[in-house]
Design a protein around this motif. Structure first.
Motif, mmCIF file in Angstrom:
data_model
loop_
_atom_site.group_PDB
_atom_site.id
_atom_site.type_symbol
_atom_site.label_atom_id
_atom_site.label_comp_id
_atom_site.label_asym_id
_atom_site.label_seq_id
_atom_site.Cartn_x
_atom_site.Cartn_y
_atom_site.Cartn_z
ATOM 1 N N ILE A 21 -12.295 1.644 -5.511
ATOM 2 C CA ILE A 21 -12.581 0.180 -5.445
ATOM 3 C C ILE A 21 -13.659 -0.277 -4.207
ATOM 4 C CG2 ILE A 21 -11.687 -2.113 -4.938
ATOM 5 C CD1 ILE A 21 -9.219 -1.317 -6.321
ATOM 6 N N TYR B 197 0.739 -4.458 5.778
ATOM 7 C CA TYR B 197 0.536 -3.049 5.664
ATOM 8 C C TYR B 197 -0.864 -2.724 5.184
ATOM 9 C CZ TYR B 197 0.705 1.791 3.645
ATOM 10 O OH TYR B 197 0.390 3.108 3.403
ATOM 11 N N PRO C 17 8.983 -2.925 11.527
ATOM 12 C CA PRO C 17 7.720 -2.629 11.968
ATOM 13 C C PRO C 17 7.465 -2.587 13.427
ATOM 14 C CG PRO C 17 8.020 -3.956 9.783
ATOM 15 C CD PRO C 17 9.245 -3.878 10.397
ATOM 16 N N VAL D 44 2.142 8.441 2.473
ATOM 17 C CA VAL D 44 1.878 7.259 1.806
ATOM 18 C C VAL D 44 0.748 6.668 2.149
ATOM 19 C CG1 VAL D 44 3.139 5.180 1.427
ATOM 20 C CG2 VAL D 44 4.523 6.979 1.792
ATOM 21 N N ASP D 45 0.397 6.504 3.341
ATOM 22 C CA ASP D 45 -0.946 5.656 3.707
ATOM 23 C C ASP D 45 -1.889 6.232 2.930
ATOM 24 O OD1 ASP D 45 0.702 4.613 5.459
ATOM 25 O OD2 ASP D 45 0.151 5.680 7.133
ATOM 26 N N VAL E 127 -2.302 5.746 -0.752
ATOM 27 C CA VAL E 127 -2.596 4.019 -0.999
ATOM 28 C C VAL E 127 -4.149 4.341 -0.696
ATOM 29 C CG1 VAL E 127 -2.614 1.817 -0.147
ATOM 30 C CG2 VAL E 127 -0.441 3.304 -0.264
ATOM 31 N N ILE E 128 -4.614 4.733 0.396
ATOM 32 C CA ILE E 128 -6.172 4.834 0.594
ATOM 33 C C ILE E 128 -6.798 5.478 -0.463
ATOM 34 C CG2 ILE E 128 -8.018 5.860 2.126
ATOM 35 C CD1 ILE E 128 -5.857 5.280 4.284
ATOM 36 N N LEU F 23 -3.578 -0.782 7.170
ATOM 37 C CA LEU F 23 -4.154 0.359 6.593
ATOM 38 C C LEU F 23 -5.760 0.463 6.446
ATOM 39 C CD1 LEU F 23 -2.897 2.990 5.445
ATOM 40 C CD2 LEU F 23 -3.144 1.864 3.241
ATOM 41 N N LYS G 120 3.049 5.675 15.757
ATOM 42 C CA LYS G 120 1.705 6.124 15.061
ATOM 43 C C LYS G 120 0.681 5.439 15.926
ATOM 44 C CE LYS G 120 3.104 6.800 10.447
ATOM 45 N NZ LYS G 120 2.952 6.351 9.131
ATOM 46 N N GLU G 121 -0.373 6.014 16.223
ATOM 47 C CA GLU G 121 -1.605 5.703 16.808
ATOM 48 C C GLU G 121 -2.407 5.052 15.736
ATOM 49 O OE1 GLU G 121 -2.289 5.373 19.967
ATOM 50 O OE2 GLU G 121 -0.433 6.309 20.646
ATOM 51 N N ALA G 122 -3.361 4.124 16.162
ATOM 52 C CA ALA G 122 -4.324 3.638 14.993
ATOM 53 C C ALA G 122 -5.253 5.001 14.565
ATOM 54 C CB ALA G 122 -5.261 2.780 15.884
ATOM 55 N N GLY G 123 -5.115 4.637 13.194
ATOM 56 C CA GLY G 123 -5.928 5.914 12.587
ATOM 57 C C GLY G 123 -5.186 7.150 12.163
ATOM 58 N N GLU G 124 -3.813 7.058 12.882
ATOM 59 C CA GLU G 124 -3.001 8.109 12.228
ATOM 60 C C GLU G 124 -2.418 7.515 11.026
ATOM 61 O OE1 GLU G 124 -0.244 9.286 15.122
ATOM 62 O OE2 GLU G 124 1.081 10.635 14.015
ATOM 63 N N ARG G 125 -2.481 8.558 9.940
ATOM 64 C CA ARG G 125 -2.033 8.326 8.638
ATOM 65 C C ARG G 125 -0.977 9.275 8.086
ATOM 66 N NH1 ARG G 125 -3.196 3.442 9.995
ATOM 67 N NH2 ARG G 125 -5.350 2.614 9.531
ATOM 68 N N GLY H 160 -7.757 -0.003 10.046
ATOM 69 C CA GLY H 160 -7.775 1.118 11.179
ATOM 70 C C GLY H 160 -7.001 0.707 12.031
ATOM 71 N N PHE I 234 -6.860 3.312 -3.533
ATOM 72 C CA PHE I 234 -8.040 2.220 -3.414
ATOM 73 C C PHE I 234 -9.447 2.461 -3.043
ATOM 74 C CE2 PHE I 234 -3.684 0.038 -3.431
ATOM 75 C CZ PHE I 234 -4.029 -1.080 -4.343
ATOM 76 N N PHE J 185 6.105 -0.256 15.897
ATOM 77 C CA PHE J 185 4.782 -0.375 16.473
ATOM 78 C C PHE J 185 5.053 -0.196 17.960
ATOM 79 C CE2 PHE J 185 2.007 -3.402 18.890
ATOM 80 C CZ PHE J 185 0.656 -2.717 18.406
ATOM 81 N N LEU K 190 12.383 -6.582 7.663
ATOM 82 C CA LEU K 190 11.062 -6.425 7.503
ATOM 83 C C LEU K 190 10.198 -6.932 8.859
ATOM 84 C CD1 LEU K 190 10.728 -7.585 3.706
ATOM 85 C CD2 LEU K 190 10.403 -5.293 4.584
ATOM 86 N N PRO L 286 -3.005 0.471 14.218
ATOM 87 C CA PRO L 286 -1.805 1.229 14.027
ATOM 88 C C PRO L 286 -0.874 0.535 12.901
ATOM 89 C CG PRO L 286 -2.176 0.530 16.234
ATOM 90 C CD PRO L 286 -3.118 -0.108 15.319
#
Lengths: 288, 173
Positions: A49, B60, A21, A38-39, A42-43, B64, A30-35, B67, A46, A25, A17, B69
């Motif tokens: 909320i 995570y 990751p 599953v991402d 989850v978004i 997430l 994956k770049e920031a913002g790339e989802r 924003g 949530f 990383f 674990l 990575p």
């Protein structure tokens, strides 16, 4: 192999674990913002909320700031209303001061014209029912030279005379008092008479005028100087009505005081008049 | 079987979602690590594997909803859990003062880890404004303040819904 996993399973899982990751990383897969799927899932789960929190916070902010704004507006409104009242009050005071100034100027002019020793005094009290009050109280008294019997006048005419006096006050019996009797003459015909109060502030009676004397409506009555109270020539009243009876010695009539006794504010008290009255000329030119 | 992981994971994700929404709605500059309290619950009450999985979910969630990575905060979160568990040998994870200190320590550790990872990876993401030294200290204080109540909430939920410790270990064994 499986037994090794079972033996070190905690260590392996925890290490995995951390390492996986980290490797992902560092590999920059994956770049920031790339989802991924599953991402996004989850978004999606949530995000309601987050929307609810945002809506609640914004709603609370709207209510709070709206309330503060309204409170501010209300306060400002109150201040402006108070300011308006203050300005109105100032304007009224200014008007009042101007009127008082005019009255006092008139009084001073009259005093100079009169040539007698006078004490100007303001009214500090009248009867509780002005329409029926027959006396007033002025704010000057024996300390200012006022004594019992002193005549009280205004530029328009006779007001009454002092009937009681203290250190800083004096009570004036008005012309309208039933006990008041002022000897007068007609400025037109020199006919002698007496103006007597009736208790009514606007009307007095003409008395002791010989039936054959020439008196008519509109005649100006001035003080005759007899009686030792009032100097000669002060305006007192105007004849309103003459009633001549076919018999008797006197004619009677109704007169109206020239001074509006219900609206007095400042008066002049003639002091030390009676002592030298013998030498006094008429204080006001008769017929003026 | 994986009740604890689910409960603590959902709680952590929910708290992170709430935190990010609050930060946005209130226009706050830095976060306050709401879900760190859950990590402390995992460290205190869950088994090693359960705790590590919960920590990974928390990391995570940070990535997430921030924003970042994905993966950047996962390894630091699990590492923080390991550190806390090691510390728990000498310090009981309970009481306001301990939770306050652990909360601050975890936040600072996470910030430091992220800074380290940025340096190591040469990431193109400009995180300097979030992970400057001042920001790390500020977030540490905020995390310290919120850790005790969030820990209490997580602990209460865990006690209510999960009866035994280390269910996942039992299942895996």
């Amino acid at each position: 192999m499986f037994s090794i996993f079972r033996r070190y399973r905690e260590l392996l899982v925890v290490s995995a674990l951390i390492a996986l990751p980290l490797l992902l990383f560092l590999a920059g897969t994956k770049e920031a913002g790339e989802r991924g799927v599953v991402d996004k899932a989850v978004i999606t789960v949530f995000s309601p909320i987050q929307k609810a929190v945002t809506w609640t916070v914004h709603g609370a902010q709207d209510i709070w700031f709206g309330y503060l704004y309204l409170v501010g507006v209300r306060e400002e409104n109150k201040e402006l209303r108070a300011e308006i009242l203050q300005l109105r009050s100032l304007a009224l005071q200014a008007d009042e001061v101007m009127l008082e100034n005019e009255r006092l100027r008139e009084l001073v002019d009259f005093k100079e014209r009169l040539g007698l020793e006078t004490v100007p005094a303001g009214i500090i009290a009248i009867g509780a029912v002005p329409a029926f009050s027959r006396s007033i109280r002025v704010g000057k008294g024996v300390g200012d030279g006022i004594s019992l019997g002193d005549p009280v006048i205004t530029p328009k005419g006779v007001v009454g005379r002092v009937v009681a006096a203290g250190p800083g006050w004096a009570d004036v019996m008005l012309l309208s008092d039933p006990n008041s009797a002022v000897p007068v003459v007609s400025s037109r015909t020199r006919t002698r008479a007496t103006v007597r109060g009736t208790g009514d502030m606007t009307t007095a009676v003409l008395d002791h005028a010989a039936r054959t004397d020439d008196l008519s409506e509109g005649d100006l009555l001035v003080t005759s100087g007899t009686g030792g109270i009032f100097p000669r020539g002060l305006p007192v009243a105007e004849v309103q009505e003459i009633r001549r009876r076919p018999h008797g010695m006197f004619q009677r009539g109704e007169v109206s005081p020239l001074v509006d006794l219900t609206r007095l504010e400042e008066v002049l008290v003639l002091v030390d008049y009676r002592e030298d009255q013998e030498d006094m000329p008429p204080v006001v030119k008769e017929g003026s | 079987m994986i009740k604890r992981v689910s409960i603590l994971g959902i709680l952590a994700l929910t708290l992170t979602a709430v935190e990010t929404a609050l930060l946005s709605a209130l226009g706050l500059g830095g976060g306050f690590y709401l879900s760190l309290g859950v990590l402390l619950v995992a460290a205190a009450r869950a088994g090693d594997i359960e705790g590590a999985v919960v920590a990974a979910i928390i990391g995570y969630g940070w990535d997430l909803f921030s924003g970042l990575p994905v993966g950047m905060s996962v390894a630091p979160a699990v590492a923080i859990l390991v550190v806390v568990r090691v510390l728990s040998q000498g310090v009981e994870i309970a009481g306001f003062l301990q939770l306050f200190i652990l909360g601050a320590l975890c936040a600072v550790l996470h910030g430091a880890c992220c800074l380290g990872m940025i340096v190591v990876s040469g990431s193109a993401v400009d995180l300097s404004k979030w992970y400057s030294l001042g920001a790390i200290v500020r977030q540490g204080i905020m995390a310290a303040l919120v850790a005790p109540p969030v820990f209490a909430l997580g602990e209460w939920l865990d006690k209510m819904l999960v009866k035994e410790r280390g269910e996942l270990e039992v299942w895996l064994s």
